[in-house]
Structures are given as C-alpha cells and as structure tokens.
Design an enzyme around this catalytic site. Structure first.
Site, PDB file in Angstrom:
ATOM      1  N   LYS A  56       0.876  -1.277   0.087  1.00 16.30           N
ATOM      2  CA  LYS A  56       0.075  -0.067  -0.076  1.00 16.30           C
ATOM      3  C   LYS A  56       0.902   1.210   0.139  1.00 16.30           C
ATOM      4  O   LYS A  56       0.613   2.330  -0.725  1.00 16.30           O
ATOM      5  CB  LYS A  56      -0.850   0.064   1.114  1.00 16.30           C
ATOM      6  CG  LYS A  56      -0.689   1.081   2.388  1.00 16.30           C
ATOM      7  CD  LYS A  56      -1.146   0.852   3.547  1.00 16.30           C
ATOM      8  CE  LYS A  56      -0.087   1.425   4.313  1.00 16.30           C
ATOM      9  NZ  LYS A  56      -0.256   1.686   5.687  1.00 16.30           N
ATOM     10  N   THR A  57       2.098   1.134   0.790  1.00 18.54           N
ATOM     11  CA  THR A  57       2.871   2.306   0.902  1.00 18.54           C
ATOM     12  C   THR A  57       3.514   2.694  -0.719  1.00 18.54           C
ATOM     13  O   THR A  57       3.443   3.778  -1.005  1.00 18.54           O
ATOM     14  CB  THR A  57       3.774   2.446   1.785  1.00 18.54           C
ATOM     15  OG1 THR A  57       3.372   1.892   2.789  1.00 18.54           O
ATOM     16  CG2 THR A  57       4.607   3.469   2.053  1.00 18.54           C
ATOM     17  N   ASP A 243      -3.526   8.089   4.785  1.00 18.73           N
ATOM     18  CA  ASP A 243      -2.727   6.948   5.172  1.00 18.73           C
ATOM     19  C   ASP A 243      -3.618   6.280   6.253  1.00 18.73           C
ATOM     20  O   ASP A 243      -3.975   7.123   7.340  1.00 18.73           O
ATOM     21  CB  ASP A 243      -1.457   6.853   5.548  1.00 18.73           C
ATOM     22  CG  ASP A 243      -0.754   5.420   5.391  1.00 18.73           C
ATOM     23  OD1 ASP A 243      -1.382   4.601   4.952  1.00 18.73           O
ATOM     24  OD2 ASP A 243       0.424   5.601   5.780  1.00 18.73           O
ATOM     25  N   GLU A 244      -3.750   5.025   6.568  1.00 14.74           N
ATOM     26  CA  GLU A 244      -4.184   4.555   7.662  1.00 14.74           C
ATOM     27  C   GLU A 244      -5.695   4.923   8.174  1.00 14.74           C
ATOM     28  O   GLU A 244      -5.753   5.384   9.417  1.00 14.74           O
ATOM     29  CB  GLU A 244      -3.349   4.593   9.027  1.00 14.74           C
ATOM     30  CG  GLU A 244      -2.107   4.141   8.867  1.00 14.74           C
ATOM     31  CD  GLU A 244      -1.773   2.644   8.883  1.00 14.74           C
ATOM     32  OE1 GLU A 244      -2.918   1.974   8.994  1.00 14.74           O
ATOM     33  OE2 GLU A 244      -0.429   2.077   9.050  1.00 14.74           O
ATOM     34  N   GLN A 274      -7.090  -3.939  10.322  1.00 15.37           N
ATOM     35  CA  GLN A 274      -5.882  -3.572  11.154  1.00 15.37           C
ATOM     36  C   GLN A 274      -6.532  -2.607  12.067  1.00 15.37           C
ATOM     37  O   GLN A 274      -5.470  -1.580  12.461  1.00 15.37           O
ATOM     38  CB  GLN A 274      -4.748  -3.457  10.273  1.00 15.37           C
ATOM     39  CG  GLN A 274      -4.349  -4.556   9.686  1.00 15.37           C
ATOM     40  CD  GLN A 274      -2.946  -4.191   8.812  1.00 15.37           C
ATOM     41  OE1 GLN A 274      -2.037  -3.831   9.483  1.00 15.37           O
ATOM     42  NE2 GLN A 274      -2.915  -4.470   7.578  1.00 15.37           N
ATOM     43  N   ARG A 652       2.678  -9.874  10.503  1.00 15.61           N
ATOM     44  CA  ARG A 652       4.178  -9.159  10.447  1.00 15.61           C
ATOM     45  C   ARG A 652       5.139 -10.111  10.210  1.00 15.61           C
ATOM     46  O   ARG A 652       6.038  -9.760   9.752  1.00 15.61           O
ATOM     47  CB  ARG A 652       4.481  -8.694  12.075  1.00 15.61           C
ATOM     48  CG  ARG A 652       3.450  -7.641  12.615  1.00 15.61           C
ATOM     49  CD  ARG A 652       3.226  -6.456  11.685  1.00 15.61           C
ATOM     50  NE  ARG A 652       2.038  -6.834  10.916  1.00 15.61           N
ATOM     51  CZ  ARG A 652       1.727  -5.806   9.991  1.00 15.61           C
ATOM     52  NH1 ARG A 652       2.419  -5.004   9.517  1.00 15.61           N
ATOM     53  NH2 ARG A 652       0.591  -6.224   9.689  1.00 15.61           N
TER      54      ARG A 652
END
Length: 805
Positions: A56-57, A243-244, A274, A652
């Site tokens: 995504k980044t 973002d987020e 998340q 992770r």
DNA sequence: ACCGTGTATGTTTTT
DNA sequence: CATACACGGT
C-alpha cells in the site's frame, strides 16, 4: 488575504502543464493491476482497501508521484496525511526516490497534528490564541488538570485527574467543545466533567497553549465557523491522501471531510482488519462508511500479498474470519509454501522466555535446513508491555542482544523534560507550566509555600509567573535562602533570554506555501552572540541543572547526563531553540540505533506497519490476549479489536511465525494459571504445526498429535484439552501459588575466566550498581542495590572505580 | 522543606 | 512484584 489569491493564481499554471504530460512513468512498472488502478484513478473519491503486506505504501507514493509527474497537481496542492512521523518521513523519502530527484517541497505531507499546527498558527486568533501558542504534552496537560481539580476541592482519590483527562481526550477525539458535550455525558466525573472541561479550555487560552486534541478540535471549529477560511483551503488542496484511514477518529474524519468537499479528490488508504486503536477514539466506522460518506466512491482492493508465506497468510485469515462486519478481503500470494505457523505451550512465562531465547539462537545459527537468520530479522511481539520483562531478564542472562521498541520515549524522560522546560521558559516567558516545573529543580529551597506566593502575586498583577516572582522579590515578600536562589534564577532567565535571538516575535503574512518549512511565523531578530546550541549548554550549566545530576549518586545519573548531552547535540540540526521545541512537541523519535544485530521486542501495537522474517507471538492466553479488560469494557467490540490485533501480529511474519502460551504466569506478584487463548482455536489446523516443549515428561501435549487430521475438534484436543494440558492444569492447582523458583545452588568458581572478582562493585546499564556475589564462567551473580539479585553475563557489566566492599 | 515509609493499583499509545 | 503517590516525621 493576499496569500490565497496568489495560491489560486497557480491553478492555471498547473492546468496548462497537465497538457504537456507524456513523460516516462517508470514508477508504474511492476505494479499489479489493482495497485495500478489505485494509482491512476486520480479524480473523485477513492478507497484503497489494502490488506497487510499488499504494497500500500508503494501504491500511495506512486500515486503522489503520478500526480506530480503528469502535472495534475503541484507539490503544494497535495495534502497527504499520516498518523506517525515515521510514516510521513518514509513517504517523503520514497516520493523523492521514485521521482528520481528531490521534491522541492511537499509542505502538506505530514501527520494530522503537524499539519494542524501549521494551519492553526495561521489562524490562531480565530480561536482566541496567539500564533506562537505552545503545545502541551500529556504531562503538562495532566498537571494543569490536577491544579484545576484541586481548586475545585474535588476528592482526587475518588475522581482522579487522570480519569478526567481521559474523558476530555474522548470528547476532543469526537470534536466536542464544552458547549457541545451531549447531555448524556453530563454525569461524567461526578457531574463536574463538562464544567471543568470548560475551565480547562479557558485556562489553556490564558496560557496561550493547546493540547494535542486541540490541534484538531480548533481547526474543525475554525472550518465550521469561518466559511471563508474553509473555502480557501478547499480550493487549495486539490488532491487529498490519507494513510491508515481505519485509525481516524471523529475529529480527524470531520476535518478531512470538510476539506475534501472542495475538489472531492480524496484517496483514503486503510484496512479495516488492522484497526487496533479503537480504545483511543479511532472509529472503524469511518472506513466502513466511506462509500456512503463520499458518494460515487471508487473502491480498490489490494489483495496480493508480497510479504508472507501461504501458511502464515492462511492462519491470519482464519483468525480474522471470526470478526463480523468486515469489508472483506481475500489475501493471496504467489510465494512458496514455507513453514507452517508453529504453536507451542509452556509451563510458565519463564520457560516460555527461555525457550524463545534458545530458539532465537538456534535460528540465528540456522536450524533444520533453514537458512541462518539475523537477529535484526527477528521480533517478539507482546500484547502488554509488562510481558517484555521476562524476555529482557532472560536475554540479559544469556547475553542475547535485544532492543526494545517504543519504550519510554526520549523526550518523555525526566531530565529531557526538565531541560526543555528551561528552554521553554527562556523562549516564551509566558509558559507558566514550564516555570513551575523548573522553579525548584534543582532544589532551590522554594517549596509549596514559596511557590504559592509566586502564584498569588502573579495572579494579583495579572502577569506570568516569572514576572510574578520578580514582583514578589521586589516587594521583599520572600526571605532567606529561597529569595536569593529565586533572584539568581530570574536573573538567569533574563540573561539567557537576552542571549537568544531576540525577545519579540513578528508574524509575517507569508504567501509562499512551497518552502514553508517553518510555517508562516518568521522570527525577526538581531543576530545572536552565541549559537542556540551553546546557549542551551549555558542554560543547563548556569541554572545548576547539570550540576544537580553530577552530584547525584543514583545509578541513573550518568545515563541522564548522557541524555542531556544527546539533547544538546540534537539541537545542532535546528536553526534555533523555538524550532527545536516545536519539533520535539510533535515528534517522538526514538531511534537509538545501537551497534550490532539485535532482536526486537515490542508491543503488537508498536509493530503495526513493520515486518520481520521471524516473528514470535508469546502470551496467547485468555485474559492476557485477548485482554480481559478489553472484553469487559467493550464486549464483542473489544474482542474483535483483540482479534484484529492477533491478525496484525501474525501478518508481521514473512517466513516463520511462532505462537506460544504459558500455563502459569506471575502477574502482580501472584501465580495465575490461564487457558490458551481462544484465538488459538481459530487457527486453521492444517496450517499449524504443534511443537513439543522440552523437558515435559512423556512428550506432553500435542507431541503425538496427528498432523493432517480429521475433526476440527482435534485441533482443540491438541492443545488444551489434551491429557498433557490437563495434567499441567492439575499440577498448577496442587502447587497453588507457591511455584518454586529455580533453586539457586550455583557453584562458585573463583578460577573462572572472568575479569571480575568476587565482591567487586560493578555497574549495569539497566540495573545500576551492585556487587558480585557469584561467578560461574562468564555468568555472574550480582546483588544490585536497586534491582536485587540477578544473573548477568559479564559483558553487560562494567567495573567501577569505587572501592569494592 | 525534604526525606522516608506506607499503601493502593496496576493494558494497548500517537501526537 | 514494582511503581507511583500520599502522608507523616524530622
């Protein structure tokens, strides 16, 4: 406001450059179709649902680059918001990299808070502030509230200021000013909540200060009450990226929605699975409602995972499937199968730590056909920070290097806060909170009584505390040692202040939004005689603060002096003290990159956004994870958030994910036994391998478990319905609370190879001073003055010049 | 004004 | 267990 006319004038320019397009677009290479769609769909609202590890980044940065490269937007017309400074920094770097050149400036790429500070400095007067307002951190905030609560004669025991600060934060998260607090909340804090909230806001205004929540709240208020201001920014921010998004609270949501209503080009990136900050005001609802909030929204799902092996992905998906009301994503990967998620149970927390330590060392060497793994590539992710201790103790004993991420932050340390309070008093004499902090630090014989006199004098004369103190001295209202010391301090402040770049601040109407790194407020000063770095050192030395720690004999003192040195060194990167203070109030950088490879230990929360080839997830026991308190306080919602935390944890891992639990754990000094986490049941059996803990008679539970089996019920049986587990439970009962500690009958070998001798006084980074009471090879038993008896590897110790006793 | 002892009370955390 | 705060003694 001429600035905006000029800003608008640029719009034409960017439109014309759009036509010339057709530049190479290397940043699009290698994007998958979904990513590419998310990058290229520039107009209108877009929701990028990006699962863990789906790049995504990369997509987000490519989108920014695409906006710039096609001439669709100029750098300063893009508003890009993140939650953390780290994320902002990374995005900035990656945009620069992709663009192949340094962007002259993305002035509006930053955290919600940093961007709001910038905006609020321009419009502070609209909410009754001056543009040089100070930003209080949580500590200042709490102290202020304590004062207010004390003034109201409220029993601090039954109604702690802490609770009130939580309530007020909650209101601010929901963008509620005191007038807007709903009647339903009127009963909070003994029916005094709203009232004191109102006082608190007034006091902040008097102090020309804001807390973190205010940054958003004030901007929302301004946008809601000053249509002209809002419209200007709506026009200016032609493209908005967030973002987020799943972590946004109501205030942030309102802020965004207000701004996005201009061009409606808003791209929100997030993953509802998340969302783990609900307890701090984040509203998953924001992301779930996106399509309703922004009609015509285009939803893109990033589902191809580039991070983890199929087993790990499947395990994570299995767990998260237990949640209701998800937007739903199906992660997939082209990666080869790899290791199954490994599951292991232990007798108690100590054994769990021991096993993980051994396993890490084994993985570092390379075991069972697996390549050796660097310590840097391994992480232990815990639910609650107190779980870290067991690992730290164990790793210190075996000499395994580790680093704790997200521990006490640099700027939260006492000495740093004290030093900064000195700087604050010098740079802005109105900062009463800072003055209160340092007036008797180091001790100047100015106790409660003297401080109260200063307060009263200041209030009577309607001036700040520094002036109040000055008047008090002039009137001879103070006598003896305290008076002389206070005189010295006040003189010092005056002197340091004059050595600063100058006492006055000038607000410049700044229309250059591009290289607006310092905000619109420019300082117009005569050149200083000494640099701000030197001045800082002078302040610390002349105030007696440095001396205070030099005379301090506690084990922490050397470390604190070291930190102060670091602080002064950090100042070099800034132009002046003010700039530094602003930076520190918004940034919590804790990058103490030590030398050499280290295992990382951190909370699951701190791990979001990170990835490691090898991940350990200890403490999967009901009550600890999922946390009992979450479930008690928020019921199903709480449980679902815990489940998302589990999902974050598993995802992770790139190569190896090891989940573990302990049957018994020392909690608050009491042995407690617990059942394995319910999330363990939710792991799909076919993707899990159950390991056998060492030292368990007869192979214990799970050892002989049929691997690819049959009934789902078997999955349960493996672990905690197994005879082995039952046996553990039974035995835990027998032994009750008196779990015997490891018996200490060390052989004391005086011939051991070690540069230390019995009785020698030593220093340890973490435990402080102590004396050696046992030596066994390079493992030493040390009786620490503060921390008690510990076993430590010799290389973590340094000798002292003190006489051994 | 300061230091010591005693008791209460224990998530997660960014800005 | 361990820390943070309140209280009472010097």
């Amino acid at each position: 406001m001429s600035s905006f006319d000029e800003m608008d004038a640029f719009e034409g320019a960017s439109l014309s450059s759009r036509a010339m397009a057709a530049r190479p677009q290397p940043y699009l290479d290698g994007l998958n179709p979904a990513q590419r769609e998310a990058v290229e769909k520039l107009e209108g609202p877009v929701l990028m649902l990006a699962g863990a590890g789906t790049g995504k980044t990369r997509a987000l940065t490519a989108r920014i680059v695409h906006l710039l490269n096609t001439g669709t937007a100029r750098p300063n017309e893009i508003l890009a918001v993140t939650f953390t400074n780290k994320a902002a920094r990374e995005m900035k770097n990656r945009v620069g990299q992709m663009l192949g050149q340094q962007v002259e400036g993305m002035p509006w790429l930053g955290t919600f808070h940093a961007i709001c500070v910038k905006l609020l400095r321009r419009h502070a007067e609209l909410v009754g502030l001056k543009s040089n307002f100070t930003i209080l951190d949580t500590d200042d905030q709490l102290r202020l509230l304590k004062q207010l609560v004390a003034a109201e004669n409220i029993d601090d025991k039954r109604w702690p200021a802490r609770m009130l600060s939580g309530i007020i934060d909650g209101w601010k998260n929901r963008a509620l000013t005191p007038e807007k607090v709903p009647a339903a909340d009127a009963g909070l804090y003994n029916h005094r909540g709203t009232e004191i909230y109102d006082h608190y806001q007034q006091r902040l205004k008097e102090l020309n200060a804001v807390d973190f929540g205010d940054l958003l709240l004030h901007m929302v208020t301004i946008f809601q009450t000053h249509a002209d201001v809002l419209e200007q920014y709506q026009r200016w921010f032609r493209y908005i990226l967030v973002d987020e998004y799943q972590d946004t609270n109501v205030a942030q949501y309102l802020w965004l929605r207000l701004l996005a209503q201009g061009h409606k080009n808003v791209c929100c990136v997030g993953d509802d699975d998340q969302s783990i900050y609900g307890w701090r005001g984040a509203e998953v609802g924001n992301i779930l409602r996106f399509e309703t909030d922004f009609p015509g929204a285009h939803v893109v799902r990033l589902e191809q995972n580039y991070r983890s092996t199929p087993h790990i992905l499947a395990a994570a998906s299995g767990v998260i499937a237990g949640n209701e009301g998800r937007l739903g994503k199906t992660l997939w990967t082209e990666a080869t199968e790899g290791e199954k998620v490994r599951l292991i149970g232990h007798w108690d927390g100590e054994e769990e730590a021991r096993w993980i330590g051994d396993e890490i060392e084994a993985m570092q060497r390379g075991t069972r056909g697996m390549d050796p793994m660097s310590l840097d590539d391994m992480a232990i992710l815990v639910r609650a920070s107190h779980q870290m201790r067991a690992f730290e103790d164990r790793f210190l004993t075996i000499g395994l290097p580790y680093r704790v991420i997200g521990g006490p932050r640099f700027y939260e340390r006492m000495e740093i806060r004290d030093a900064m309070a000195y700087f604050r008093v010098v740079t802005s004499p109105d900062d009463d909170l800072a003055f209160e902090r340092i007036v008797n630090t180091p001790k100047r014989g100015l106790g409660d009584k003297a401080q109260q006199k200063i307060q009263v004098t200041a209030r009577q004369n309607g001036v700040n505390l520094v002036e109040g103190a000055r008047i008090l001295l002039a009137d001879g209202g103070l006598s003896g040692k305290g008076a002389a010391q206070l005189r010295l301090l006040i003189d010092g402040i005056d002197r340091w202040n004059s050595q600063l770049r100058g006492p006055r601040i000038e607000v410049v109407q700044d229309d250059d939004l591009i290289d607006d790194e310092q905000g619109p407020v420019r300082m117009a000063y005569a050149p200083p005689e000494i640099s701000h770095v030197e001045l800082a050192q002078v302040i610390l030395d002349e105030s007696g603060y440095t001396g205070h720690w030099q005379n301090d004999k506690t084990p922490e003192a050397p470390g604190r002096l070291e930190n102060l040195k670091e602080l002064v060194k950090a100042l070099e990167q800034f132009e002046n003290l003010q700039g530094f203070l602003e930076h520190v109030s918004l940034i919590m950088d804790n990058e103490q990159e030590g030398e050499g490879e280290k295992v990382s230990i951190m909370t699951l929360h701190a791990a979001k956004g990170l990835e490691f080839p090898g991940v350990f997830l200890p403490g999967w026991e009901d009550g600890l994870f999922p946390s009992q308190r979450s479930m008690d306080e928020s019921g199903i919602k709480g449980l679902e958030e815990e489940r998302r935390l589990a999902y974050v944890g598993i995802t992770r891992a790139e190569q190896v994910c090891t989940i573990s639990f302990a049957g018994n754990r020392m909690i608050f000094g009491q042995w407690q036994s617990a059942m394995p986490s319910r999330f363990i049941d939710e792991l799909p059996e076919e993707h899990v391998e159950v390991l056998t803990p060492p030292g368990l008679y007869g192979g214990g539970y799970g050892a002989a478990m049929p691997k690819s089996n049959l009934h789902e019920a078997a999955a349960e049986a493996n672990v905690y319905n197994s005879p082995g587990w039952r046996r553990l439970q039974a035995r835990a009962g027998e032994r009750g609370m008196s779990q015997p500690k490891e018996t200490r009958n060390m052989t004391i070998d005086l011939n051991a190879v070690s540069s230390f001798v019995m009785g020698e006084r030593v220093f340890h980074q973490k435990f402080g001073y102590g004396s050696i009471i046992g030596i066994e090879g390079d493992k030493l038993e040390v009786d620490f003055e503060k921390a008690g008896i510990k076993n430590v590897v010799s290389r973590f110790l340094t000798g002292c010049d003190d006489v051994p006793f």
